[in-house]
Design a protein around this motif. Structure first.
Motif, PDB file in Angstrom:
ATOM      1  N   MET A  27      -4.010   3.998   5.149  1.00  0.00           N
ATOM      2  CA  MET A  27      -4.064   4.655   3.832  1.00  0.00           C
ATOM      3  C   MET A  27      -2.898   5.614   3.711  1.00  0.00           C
ATOM      4  SD  MET A  27      -7.129   7.093   2.390  1.00  0.00           S
ATOM      5  CE  MET A  27      -8.264   5.832   1.835  1.00  0.00           C
ATOM      6  N   SER A  28      -2.181   5.554   2.575  1.00  0.00           N
ATOM      7  CA  SER A  28      -1.070   6.494   2.434  1.00  0.00           C
ATOM      8  C   SER A  28      -0.929   6.948   0.980  1.00  0.00           C
ATOM      9  CB  SER A  28       0.232   5.833   2.890  1.00  0.00           C
ATOM     10  OG  SER A  28       1.307   6.689   2.636  1.00  0.00           O
ATOM     11  N   GLN A  31      -5.087   7.242  -1.864  1.00  0.00           N
ATOM     12  CA  GLN A  31      -6.059   7.966  -1.038  1.00  0.00           C
ATOM     13  C   GLN A  31      -7.410   7.996  -1.738  1.00  0.00           C
ATOM     14  OE1 GLN A  31      -3.930  11.693  -0.179  1.00  0.00           O
ATOM     15  NE2 GLN A  31      -2.071  10.446   0.025  1.00  0.00           N
ATOM     16  N   LEU A  59      -0.723  11.950   8.954  1.00  0.00           N
ATOM     17  CA  LEU A  59      -0.323  13.213   8.313  1.00  0.00           C
ATOM     18  C   LEU A  59       1.052  13.596   8.846  1.00  0.00           C
ATOM     19  CD1 LEU A  59      -1.145  15.522   6.426  1.00  0.00           C
ATOM     20  CD2 LEU A  59      -2.123  16.676   8.419  1.00  0.00           C
ATOM     21  N   ASP A 120       4.492   1.244  -1.728  1.00  0.00           N
ATOM     22  CA  ASP A 120       5.033   2.526  -2.206  1.00  0.00           C
ATOM     23  C   ASP A 120       6.538   2.355  -2.226  1.00  0.00           C
ATOM     24  OD1 ASP A 120       4.315   5.978  -1.541  1.00  0.00           O
ATOM     25  OD2 ASP A 120       6.065   5.104  -2.493  1.00  0.00           O
TER      26      ASP A 120
HETATM   27  N1  FO1 Z   1       1.671  10.222   2.526  1.00  0.00           N
HETATM   28  C1  FO1 Z   1       1.359   9.964   3.837  1.00  0.00           C
HETATM   29  O1  FO1 Z   1       1.102   8.810   4.181  1.00  0.00           O
HETATM   30  N2  FO1 Z   1       1.337  10.954   4.783  1.00  0.00           N
HETATM   31  C2  FO1 Z   1       1.588  12.241   4.476  1.00  0.00           C
HETATM   32  O2  FO1 Z   1       1.557  13.111   5.348  1.00  0.00           O
HETATM   33  C3  FO1 Z   1       1.903  12.557   3.111  1.00  0.00           C
HETATM   34  C4  FO1 Z   1       2.151  13.885   2.727  1.00  0.00           C
HETATM   35  C5  FO1 Z   1       2.399  14.150   1.356  1.00  0.00           C
HETATM   36  C6  FO1 Z   1       2.587  15.466   0.912  1.00  0.00           C
HETATM   37  C7  FO1 Z   1       2.798  15.728  -0.428  1.00  0.00           C
HETATM   38  C8  FO1 Z   1       2.810  14.687  -1.343  1.00  0.00           C
HETATM   39  O3  FO1 Z   1       3.008  14.946  -2.653  1.00  0.00           O
HETATM   40  C9  FO1 Z   1       2.650  13.358  -0.940  1.00  0.00           C
HETATM   41  C10 FO1 Z   1       2.432  13.090   0.411  1.00  0.00           C
HETATM   42  N3  FO1 Z   1       2.253  11.772   0.854  1.00  0.00           N
HETATM   43  C11 FO1 Z   1       1.938  11.503   2.157  1.00  0.00           C
HETATM   44  C12 FO1 Z   1       2.673  10.644   0.017  1.00  0.00           C
HETATM   45  C13 FO1 Z   1       1.835  10.411  -1.197  1.00  0.00           C
HETATM   46  O4  FO1 Z   1       0.590  10.070  -0.777  1.00  0.00           O
HETATM   47  C14 FO1 Z   1       2.485   9.309  -2.052  1.00  0.00           C
HETATM   48  O5  FO1 Z   1       2.462   8.144  -1.301  1.00  0.00           O
HETATM   49  C15 FO1 Z   1       3.909   9.484  -2.506  1.00  0.00           C
HETATM   50  O6  FO1 Z   1       4.315  10.769  -2.576  1.00  0.00           O
HETATM   51  C16 FO1 Z   1       4.066   8.846  -3.890  1.00  0.00           C
HETATM   52  O7  FO1 Z   1       4.545   7.599  -3.817  1.00  0.00           O
END
Ligand code: FO1
Length: 474
Positions: A27-28, A31, A59, A120
């Motif tokens: 998951m990224s 969420q 993270l 992404d």
């Molecule tokens: N995605 C992750 O998989 N791991 C992270 O630690 C992470 C931190 C993070 C912090 C701020 C933020 O705005 C987005 C963050 N994301 C992280 C990515 C987010 O979930 C999105 O995937 C992208 O920012 C938009 O495409």
């Protein structure tokens, strides 16, 4: 189990040899548990492989300069997700560090059968996925759980305007704007993973502490659902007229939950299509939610330099270059913008709204960004300043939508040439008169800079004369 998801949502990165352990969903971007095509695909594959299912989140400290404000929202959402996964007997693992290093180690440790990843388009995310897939011998699949029409299906090239992508999207939308299947709970084993110590995770996370959390923002999928309901009930009707007035509460305000993936754009689109609201309002909102949002992913996916001047269309490069040495009436550096100390109280008010609330009204985002172009020494520096400020304070920062909105404002991406003027050349221009025509700028200024003096017009009132003096602004 009947195939839950359209195979066109899947993109096989490489076949590989399955391990003997569970299917892992990394998951990224998305969420959330419900309405998540990537999780549904992982569940489906766990069924066919007769294996367990594990959700892992990596993270990464300092992700694109994210501040405590952003991580606070992200961690609060993950805490809710872990609890709900446990109820569905799906294990959840929070890994900490650089995903390209920690995830392959984890996958080997549990002898994972298969890896399912979110789509992404952002460069750091693509690099993570590339390095992880290179390091593991197991099948790796990418699923676009963020777009209604998968980005890879919508178009195979960079689209130059919303119009060309809209046509392609509208053709494919009926097949993809479908209801989601329910996520079947897992049968058999009950996960025994220890619950994550979220206080310890938050306390130990190294990030920029200078931007505090937005206390009023309720992070997570259940809050997102509540706010979607409120939008449908109170703000969808009248959306098309109210959305350009920052003094009205006319926007959806859903973008932070969409950014963290706490809410699925497809869920919003299904709800809006069925809502009891005028067609004009529903169509105006869906244009933003579907076309503009998917256009942003198309731009960032097909234009790797999406956050730099190199992404500028040829016509805009030419005109901006022609006007590089035009005198700037005002010149500011990052610090002045950051402290909202320009000469323009309207701009300062927009900056204060973003500082205090982690969001800025969409109409004001365009004005805010175009003024950074006008008052910076070069388009490149303006671009950098706008991204830095946006990603530092906006809850929906670090997002394709943000990068694309800034590219539109500064470099005419997805826009066309307009009447030529100093500094901008033929890049679309905005000024305070345009704002005054749409809303009460003093109300907006007084709200975000209380006690500040009423604003003097920075643009002479048009004297109604037909011929504009060269300095008059449109
Ligand atoms: N995605 C992750 O998989 N791991 C992270 O630690 C992470 C931190 C993070 C912090 C701020 C933020 O705005 C987005 C963050 N994301 C992280 C990515 C987010 O979930 C999105 O995937 C992208 O920012 C938009 O495409």
């Amino acid at each position: 189990m009947k195939p839950a998801i359209d195979p066109r949502r899947r993109h096989l990165v490489h076949e590989g040899r399955p391990g003997n352990g569970p299917v892992v969903y990394w998951m990224s971007r998305d969420q959330r548990i419900e309405d998540n095509w990537a999780l549904l695909a992982a569940r489906e594959d766990a069924f066919w492989r007769e294996r367990g299912l594990c959700v892992a989140f990596c993270l990464a400290p300092g992700f694109l300069g994210a501040t405590r404000r952003a991580y606070d929202a992200l961690l609060r959402g993950l805490r809710e997700i872990e609890a709900e996964l446990r109820q569905r007997r799906i294990s959840f693992r929070l890994l900490q560090g650089n995903p390209a290093e920690i995830l392959p180690r984890f996958l080997r440790e549990i002898d994972a059968a298969e890896l399912v990843m979110d789509f992404d388009p952002l460069r750091p995310k693509r690099e993570w996925r590339r390095r992880v897939c290179e390091a593991v011998p197991i099948p790796c699949i990418e699923v676009d759980a963020h777009n209604i029409v998968p980005c890879r299906q919508a178009s195979d090239k960079r689209e130059w305007s919303a119009a060309t992508l809209r046509r392609k999207l509208m053709r494919l939308l009926p097949a993809f704007l479908t209801e989601f299947p329910a996520l079947e709970p897992m049968t058999g084993h009950t996960p025994t993973d220890p619950a994550t110590d979220w206080e310890q995770v938050a306390a130990s996370l190294v990030c920029d502490e200078t931007v505090p959390p937005v206390r009023s923002f309720e992070a997570g999928p259940s809050a997102a659902k509540k706010h979607l309901e409120a939008f449908l009930r109170h703000r969808l009707t009248g959306y098309d007229t109210a959305r350009n007035d920052p003094n009205l509460d006319g926007q959806s305000r859903l973008s932070p939950w969409l950014h963290f993936g706490h809410l699925s754009a497809q869920r919003v689109a299904l709800a809006v299509s069925r809502a009891d609201a005028p067609e004009q309002d529903r169509a105006a909102f869906l244009e933003q939610l579907v076309v503009r949002r998917e256009l942003a992913d198309n731009f960032c996916y097909h234009e790797p330099a999406y956050d730099t001047f190199a992404a500028t269309p040829a016509w805009a490069v030419k005109t901006l270059n022609q006007h590089r040495s035009d005198p700037r009436e005002h010149l500011y550096g990052f610090e002045t913008f950051d402290r909202a100390e320009t000469h323009d109280q309207l701009w300062n008010a927009a900056q204060m709204e973003m500082l205090q609330t982690g969001s800025m009204h969409n109409y004001m985002r365009m004005y805010w960004c175009k003024k950074i172009l006008e008052w910076s020494p070069s388009p490149e520096e303006a671009w950098e300043t706008a991204i830095r400020l946006n990603d530092r304070y906006e809850l929906d920062g670090r997002d394709p939508n943000g990068y694309t909105g800034i590219a539109w404002s500064i470099a005419g991406v997805h826009d066309r040439p307009w009447q030529t003027r100093p500094v901008f050349g033929s890049i679309r221009y905005m000024n305070d008169r345009g704002c005054r025509n749409k809303f009460n700028v003093d109300d907006y200024r007084a709200k975000w800079i209380p006690g500040s003096p009423a604003m003097v017009r920075t643009t002479p009132k048009s004297r109604g004369s037909r011929t504009r003096s060269p300095s008059a602004k449109a």
